[in-house]
Design a protein around this motif. Structure first.
Motif, mmCIF file in Angstrom:
data_model
loop_
_atom_site.group_PDB
_atom_site.id
_atom_site.type_symbol
_atom_site.label_atom_id
_atom_site.label_comp_id
_atom_site.label_asym_id
_atom_site.label_seq_id
_atom_site.Cartn_x
_atom_site.Cartn_y
_atom_site.Cartn_z
ATOM 1 N N THR A 28 0.845 -1.195 0.000
ATOM 2 C CA THR A 28 0.000 0.000 0.000
ATOM 3 C C THR A 28 0.875 1.238 0.000
ATOM 4 O O THR A 28 1.772 1.365 0.825
ATOM 5 C CB THR A 28 -0.920 0.022 1.234
ATOM 6 O OG1 THR A 28 -1.760 -1.128 1.216
ATOM 7 C CG2 THR A 28 -1.793 1.278 1.230
ATOM 8 N N ASN A 62 -0.297 10.153 0.031
ATOM 9 C CA ASN A 62 -0.846 10.948 -1.061
ATOM 10 C C ASN A 62 -1.822 11.922 -0.402
ATOM 11 O O ASN A 62 -3.003 11.631 -0.219
ATOM 12 C CB ASN A 62 -1.534 10.051 -2.079
ATOM 13 C CG ASN A 62 -0.594 8.981 -2.615
ATOM 14 O OD1 ASN A 62 0.447 9.292 -3.182
ATOM 15 N ND2 ASN A 62 -0.943 7.722 -2.403
ATOM 16 N N SER A 103 -14.124 9.821 -6.358
ATOM 17 C CA SER A 103 -13.184 8.811 -6.857
ATOM 18 C C SER A 103 -11.762 9.311 -6.681
ATOM 19 O O SER A 103 -11.514 10.508 -6.527
ATOM 20 C CB SER A 103 -13.432 8.505 -8.341
ATOM 21 O OG SER A 103 -13.163 9.646 -9.146
ATOM 22 N N LYS A 108 -7.749 8.062 -8.326
ATOM 23 C CA LYS A 108 -7.004 7.098 -9.138
ATOM 24 C C LYS A 108 -5.595 7.607 -9.391
ATOM 25 O O LYS A 108 -5.370 8.820 -9.526
ATOM 26 C CB LYS A 108 -7.709 6.839 -10.474
ATOM 27 C CG LYS A 108 -7.735 8.031 -11.408
ATOM 28 C CD LYS A 108 -8.372 7.669 -12.743
ATOM 29 C CE LYS A 108 -8.371 8.865 -13.705
ATOM 30 N NZ LYS A 108 -8.996 8.503 -15.003
ATOM 31 N N PRO A 109 -4.635 6.683 -9.454
ATOM 32 C CA PRO A 109 -3.269 7.085 -9.782
ATOM 33 C C PRO A 109 -3.141 7.368 -11.273
ATOM 34 O O PRO A 109 -3.772 6.701 -12.098
ATOM 35 C CB PRO A 109 -2.443 5.864 -9.372
ATOM 36 C CG PRO A 109 -3.393 4.705 -9.513
ATOM 37 C CD PRO A 109 -4.753 5.243 -9.177
ATOM 38 N N VAL A 145 -3.060 -1.888 -10.056
ATOM 39 C CA VAL A 145 -3.785 -1.302 -8.932
ATOM 40 C C VAL A 145 -4.810 -2.309 -8.419
ATOM 41 O O VAL A 145 -5.636 -2.807 -9.186
ATOM 42 C CB VAL A 145 -4.491 0.009 -9.363
ATOM 43 C CG1 VAL A 145 -5.297 0.579 -8.204
ATOM 44 C CG2 VAL A 145 -3.484 1.030 -9.861
ATOM 45 N N VAL A 188 -8.180 1.205 -3.753
ATOM 46 C CA VAL A 188 -7.913 2.569 -3.294
ATOM 47 C C VAL A 188 -8.767 2.858 -2.063
ATOM 48 O O VAL A 188 -9.973 2.576 -2.056
ATOM 49 C CB VAL A 188 -8.227 3.605 -4.395
ATOM 50 C CG1 VAL A 188 -7.894 5.017 -3.902
ATOM 51 C CG2 VAL A 188 -7.461 3.307 -5.674
ATOM 52 N N ILE A 193 -4.922 9.536 0.505
ATOM 53 C CA ILE A 193 -5.342 8.486 -0.422
ATOM 54 C C ILE A 193 -4.326 7.354 -0.348
ATOM 55 O O ILE A 193 -3.125 7.563 -0.541
ATOM 56 C CB ILE A 193 -5.437 9.018 -1.869
ATOM 57 C CG1 ILE A 193 -6.368 10.235 -1.941
ATOM 58 C CG2 ILE A 193 -5.916 7.914 -2.800
ATOM 59 C CD1 ILE A 193 -7.788 9.972 -1.499
ATOM 60 N N GLN A 194 -4.812 6.149 -0.034
ATOM 61 C CA GLN A 194 -3.950 4.961 0.033
ATOM 62 C C GLN A 194 -4.245 4.081 -1.184
ATOM 63 O O GLN A 194 -5.398 3.733 -1.444
ATOM 64 C CB GLN A 194 -4.225 4.177 1.310
ATOM 65 C CG GLN A 194 -3.953 4.958 2.587
ATOM 66 C CD GLN A 194 -4.289 4.146 3.831
ATOM 67 O OE1 GLN A 194 -5.122 3.241 3.807
ATOM 68 N NE2 GLN A 194 -3.627 4.458 4.926
ATOM 69 N N ILE A 195 -3.192 3.738 -1.914
ATOM 70 C CA ILE A 195 -3.359 2.978 -3.155
ATOM 71 C C ILE A 195 -2.642 1.642 -3.022
ATOM 72 O O ILE A 195 -1.448 1.596 -2.698
ATOM 73 C CB ILE A 195 -2.807 3.754 -4.359
ATOM 74 C CG1 ILE A 195 -3.480 5.137 -4.433
ATOM 75 C CG2 ILE A 195 -3.046 2.982 -5.653
ATOM 76 C CD1 ILE A 195 -2.878 6.040 -5.477
ATOM 77 N N TYR A 233 -1.101 -1.769 -4.621
ATOM 78 C CA TYR A 233 -0.494 -2.237 -5.874
ATOM 79 C C TYR A 233 -0.025 -3.684 -5.719
ATOM 80 O O TYR A 233 0.387 -4.115 -4.640
ATOM 81 C CB TYR A 233 0.727 -1.404 -6.243
ATOM 82 C CG TYR A 233 0.459 0.041 -6.576
ATOM 83 C CD1 TYR A 233 0.017 0.424 -7.833
ATOM 84 C CD2 TYR A 233 0.686 1.033 -5.625
ATOM 85 C CE1 TYR A 233 -0.203 1.762 -8.137
ATOM 86 C CE2 TYR A 233 0.467 2.373 -5.929
ATOM 87 C CZ TYR A 233 0.020 2.724 -7.182
ATOM 88 O OH TYR A 233 -0.201 4.053 -7.469
ATOM 89 N N VAL A 284 -1.934 11.765 -8.404
ATOM 90 C CA VAL A 284 -3.157 11.070 -8.001
ATOM 91 C C VAL A 284 -4.319 12.026 -8.229
ATOM 92 O O VAL A 284 -4.350 13.126 -7.685
ATOM 93 C CB VAL A 284 -3.101 10.629 -6.522
ATOM 94 C CG1 VAL A 284 -4.417 9.987 -6.101
ATOM 95 C CG2 VAL A 284 -1.939 9.663 -6.302
#
Length: 211
Positions: free
Chosen positions: A68, A72, A88, A90-91, A101, A104, A159-161, A163, A176
Protein backbone atom coordinates in the motif's frame (compact mmCIF):
# COMPACT_ATOMS: atom_id res chain seq x y z
CA UNK A 1 -33.63 19.07 -70.24
CA UNK A 2 -30.71 21.23 -69.15
CA UNK A 3 -32.85 24.36 -69.59
CA UNK A 4 -35.59 22.92 -67.34
CA UNK A 5 -33.04 22.15 -64.68
CA UNK A 6 -31.86 25.75 -64.80
CA UNK A 7 -35.40 27.03 -64.30
CA UNK A 8 -35.99 24.75 -61.29
CA UNK A 9 -32.75 25.89 -59.72
CA UNK A 10 -33.64 29.52 -60.22
CA UNK A 11 -36.89 29.06 -58.29
CA UNK A 12 -35.17 27.72 -55.13
CA UNK A 13 -33.13 30.55 -53.55
CA UNK A 14 -35.70 31.40 -50.82
CA UNK A 15 -35.70 27.79 -49.61
CA UNK A 16 -31.89 27.69 -49.72
CA UNK A 17 -31.69 30.87 -47.65
CA UNK A 18 -34.13 29.34 -45.16
CA UNK A 19 -31.92 26.27 -44.87
CA UNK A 20 -28.89 28.49 -44.24
CA UNK A 21 -30.82 30.31 -41.50
CA UNK A 22 -31.84 26.99 -39.93
CA UNK A 23 -28.23 25.80 -40.05
CA UNK A 24 -26.96 29.00 -38.43
CA UNK A 25 -29.56 28.73 -35.65
CA UNK A 26 -28.64 25.07 -35.11
CA UNK A 27 -24.93 25.98 -34.92
CA UNK A 28 -25.68 28.60 -32.26
CA UNK A 29 -27.67 26.05 -30.23
CA UNK A 30 -24.84 23.53 -30.48
CA UNK A 31 -22.30 26.14 -29.36
CA UNK A 32 -24.47 27.11 -26.39
CA UNK A 33 -24.89 23.43 -25.52
CA UNK A 34 -21.13 22.85 -25.60
CA UNK A 35 -20.50 25.85 -23.34
CA UNK A 36 -23.20 24.66 -20.94
CA UNK A 37 -21.74 21.15 -20.89
CA UNK A 38 -18.27 22.49 -20.11
CA UNK A 39 -19.64 24.75 -17.38
CA UNK A 40 -21.61 21.86 -15.86
CA UNK A 41 -18.60 19.52 -15.92
CA UNK A 42 -15.74 19.12 -13.48
CA UNK A 43 -14.19 22.30 -12.12
CA UNK A 44 -10.65 22.67 -10.76
CA UNK A 45 -10.19 22.63 -7.02
CA UNK A 46 -10.98 25.86 -5.20
CA UNK A 47 -9.67 27.33 -1.97
CA UNK A 48 -11.25 24.50 0.04
CA UNK A 49 -8.29 22.20 -0.77
CA UNK A 50 -4.55 22.72 -1.19
CA UNK A 51 -2.22 20.19 -2.84
CA UNK A 52 1.11 21.36 -1.44
CA UNK A 53 4.55 20.69 -2.89
CA UNK A 54 5.39 17.76 -5.14
CA UNK A 55 6.98 14.71 -3.54
CA UNK A 56 7.81 11.15 -4.42
CA UNK A 57 9.52 7.89 -3.57
CA UNK A 58 10.90 4.85 -5.39
CA UNK A 59 11.83 1.24 -4.67
CA UNK A 60 12.66 -2.09 -6.25
CA UNK A 61 10.41 -5.02 -5.29
CA UNK A 62 9.99 -8.66 -6.23
CA UNK A 63 7.26 -9.85 -8.57
CA UNK A 64 4.26 -10.98 -6.54
CA UNK A 65 4.67 -8.30 -3.85
CA UNK A 66 1.54 -6.46 -2.75
CA UNK A 67 1.89 -3.16 -0.92
CA UNK A 68 0.00 0.00 0.00
CA UNK A 69 1.31 3.40 -1.03
CA UNK A 70 0.33 6.18 1.39
CA UNK A 71 1.10 9.85 2.00
CA UNK A 72 -0.85 10.95 -1.06
CA UNK A 73 -1.97 13.95 0.94
CA UNK A 74 -4.22 16.93 0.21
CA UNK A 75 -5.02 19.60 2.82
CA UNK A 76 -8.55 20.64 3.75
CA UNK A 77 -8.12 24.38 4.30
CA UNK A 78 -9.93 26.76 6.68
CA UNK A 79 -11.63 28.19 3.57
CA UNK A 80 -13.77 25.02 3.37
CA UNK A 81 -17.15 26.16 4.66
CA UNK A 82 -19.09 22.96 4.07
CA UNK A 83 -18.65 19.21 3.60
CA UNK A 84 -16.74 17.65 0.73
CA UNK A 85 -18.04 14.37 -0.69
CA UNK A 86 -15.36 12.23 -2.31
CA UNK A 87 -16.31 10.59 -5.61
CA UNK A 88 -13.18 8.81 -6.86
CA UNK A 89 -9.41 8.69 -6.69
CA UNK A 90 -7.00 7.10 -9.14
CA UNK A 91 -3.27 7.08 -9.78
CA UNK A 92 -2.08 8.68 -13.02
CA UNK A 93 0.13 5.86 -14.28
CA UNK A 94 2.33 5.36 -17.31
CA UNK A 95 1.76 2.36 -19.58
CA UNK A 96 4.27 0.16 -17.77
CA UNK A 97 3.28 -3.42 -17.00
CA UNK A 98 5.08 -3.77 -13.66
CA UNK A 99 2.23 -2.57 -11.39
CA UNK A 100 -1.46 -3.40 -11.10
CA UNK A 101 -3.78 -1.30 -8.93
CA UNK A 102 -5.66 -3.59 -6.55
CA UNK A 103 -7.64 -0.99 -4.59
CA UNK A 104 -7.91 2.57 -3.29
CA UNK A 105 -8.83 3.79 0.20
CA UNK A 106 -9.10 7.18 1.86
CA UNK A 107 -8.90 8.43 5.42
CA UNK A 108 -9.13 11.83 7.07
CA UNK A 109 -6.09 12.66 9.21
CA UNK A 110 -6.10 12.92 12.18
CA UNK A 111 -9.80 12.11 12.59
CA UNK A 112 -9.62 8.58 11.17
CA UNK A 113 -6.27 7.51 12.60
CA UNK A 114 -6.43 4.27 14.60
CA UNK A 115 -6.40 4.51 18.41
CA UNK A 116 -2.95 5.02 19.94
CA UNK A 117 -1.47 5.80 16.54
CA UNK A 118 2.13 7.02 16.73
CA UNK A 119 2.30 8.31 13.16
CA UNK A 120 0.10 10.65 11.12
CA UNK A 121 0.71 8.60 7.98
CA UNK A 122 2.99 6.03 6.40
CA UNK A 123 4.79 6.07 3.05
CA UNK A 124 4.15 2.38 2.46
CA UNK A 125 2.87 -0.73 4.16
CA UNK A 126 2.96 -4.41 3.20
CA UNK A 127 -0.28 -5.80 1.77
CA UNK A 128 -3.56 -4.19 0.85
CA UNK A 129 -5.43 -3.10 2.87
CA UNK A 130 -2.25 -2.05 4.69
CA UNK A 131 -1.11 -4.42 7.42
CA UNK A 132 0.85 -1.93 9.55
CA UNK A 133 -1.31 -0.73 12.49
CA UNK A 134 -0.58 2.98 11.98
CA UNK A 135 -1.81 2.75 8.38
CA UNK A 136 -5.24 1.37 9.35
CA UNK A 137 -8.54 3.23 9.24
CA UNK A 138 -8.97 3.77 5.50
CA UNK A 139 -12.38 3.33 3.86
CA UNK A 140 -13.57 3.22 0.24
CA UNK A 141 -13.19 6.61 -1.40
CA UNK A 142 -16.60 6.86 -3.03
CA UNK A 143 -19.10 8.57 -0.76
CA UNK A 144 -16.71 9.52 2.05
CA UNK A 145 -17.89 12.85 3.47
CA UNK A 146 -15.22 15.15 4.87
CA UNK A 147 -16.47 17.81 7.23
CA UNK A 148 -14.57 21.13 7.23
CA UNK A 149 -11.91 21.69 9.90
CA UNK A 150 -12.79 23.17 13.24
CA UNK A 151 -11.17 26.47 14.13
CA UNK A 152 -7.43 25.92 14.53
CA UNK A 153 -7.63 22.27 13.37
CA UNK A 154 -5.15 20.90 10.81
CA UNK A 155 -6.90 18.44 8.50
CA UNK A 156 -5.73 16.27 5.60
CA UNK A 157 -7.17 13.67 3.25
CA UNK A 158 -4.85 10.73 2.61
CA UNK A 159 -5.34 8.49 -0.42
CA UNK A 160 -3.95 4.96 0.03
CA UNK A 161 -3.36 2.98 -3.15
CA UNK A 162 -2.80 -0.77 -3.22
CA UNK A 163 -0.49 -2.24 -5.87
CA UNK A 164 0.63 -5.70 -6.92
CA UNK A 165 3.98 -6.12 -8.68
CA UNK A 166 3.08 -8.14 -11.75
CA UNK A 167 6.21 -8.38 -13.93
CA UNK A 168 9.84 -7.33 -14.22
CA UNK A 169 10.36 -3.79 -15.43
CA UNK A 170 9.51 -0.29 -14.30
CA UNK A 171 6.20 1.52 -13.73
CA UNK A 172 5.72 5.12 -12.70
CA UNK A 173 2.99 7.37 -11.37
CA UNK A 174 2.86 11.11 -12.03
CA UNK A 175 0.12 12.11 -9.62
CA UNK A 176 -3.16 11.07 -8.00
CA UNK A 177 -6.43 12.42 -9.36
CA UNK A 178 -9.12 13.14 -6.77
CA UNK A 179 -12.70 13.90 -7.85
CA UNK A 180 -15.05 15.32 -5.23
CA UNK A 181 -18.21 17.37 -4.79
CA UNK A 182 -18.27 20.69 -2.96
CA UNK A 183 -21.08 23.26 -2.76
CA UNK A 184 -23.08 21.43 -5.42
CA UNK A 185 -20.28 21.30 -8.00
CA UNK A 186 -18.07 18.39 -9.04
CA UNK A 187 -14.41 19.33 -8.82
CA UNK A 188 -11.07 17.72 -9.60
CA UNK A 189 -7.66 17.99 -7.96
CA UNK A 190 -4.36 16.35 -8.87
CA UNK A 191 -2.10 15.51 -5.93
CA UNK A 192 1.53 15.89 -7.14
CA UNK A 193 2.65 12.56 -5.71
CA UNK A 194 5.22 10.62 -7.73
CA UNK A 195 6.15 6.93 -7.60
CA UNK A 196 8.58 4.61 -9.38
CA UNK A 197 8.59 0.84 -8.79
CA UNK A 198 11.06 -1.49 -10.46
CA UNK A 199 11.21 -5.29 -10.42
CA UNK A 200 12.81 -7.53 -9.34
CA UNK A 201 14.12 -6.30 -6.00
CA UNK A 202 17.75 -6.76 -7.09
CA UNK A 203 17.71 -4.11 -9.83
CA UNK A 204 18.62 -0.44 -9.48
CA UNK A 205 15.63 1.91 -9.53
CA UNK A 206 15.90 5.63 -10.24
CA UNK A 207 13.45 8.17 -8.83
CA UNK A 208 10.71 9.60 -11.01
CA UNK A 209 10.82 12.94 -9.25
CA UNK A 210 13.89 14.87 -8.13
CA UNK A 211 13.39 17.37 -5.32
Amino acid sequence: MNEQSSDITAARPPRTRRKIWYFAAFAVLVAVGVVAAVYAGQRPLGEELATGAASGWYAAKDVGTTFTDGLNIITVTPQAHGPLRLISAKPLMDDGKTLRVVGVLARVIPRMLPPNSTSGGLQQSPGFPPTLPDAAGGVPVEGLVVQPPEQGEDLWIEIQIGYEVMAPGRSTRHGVELVYEYEGAERKAVIPSYLAICAPATVACDPEYDE
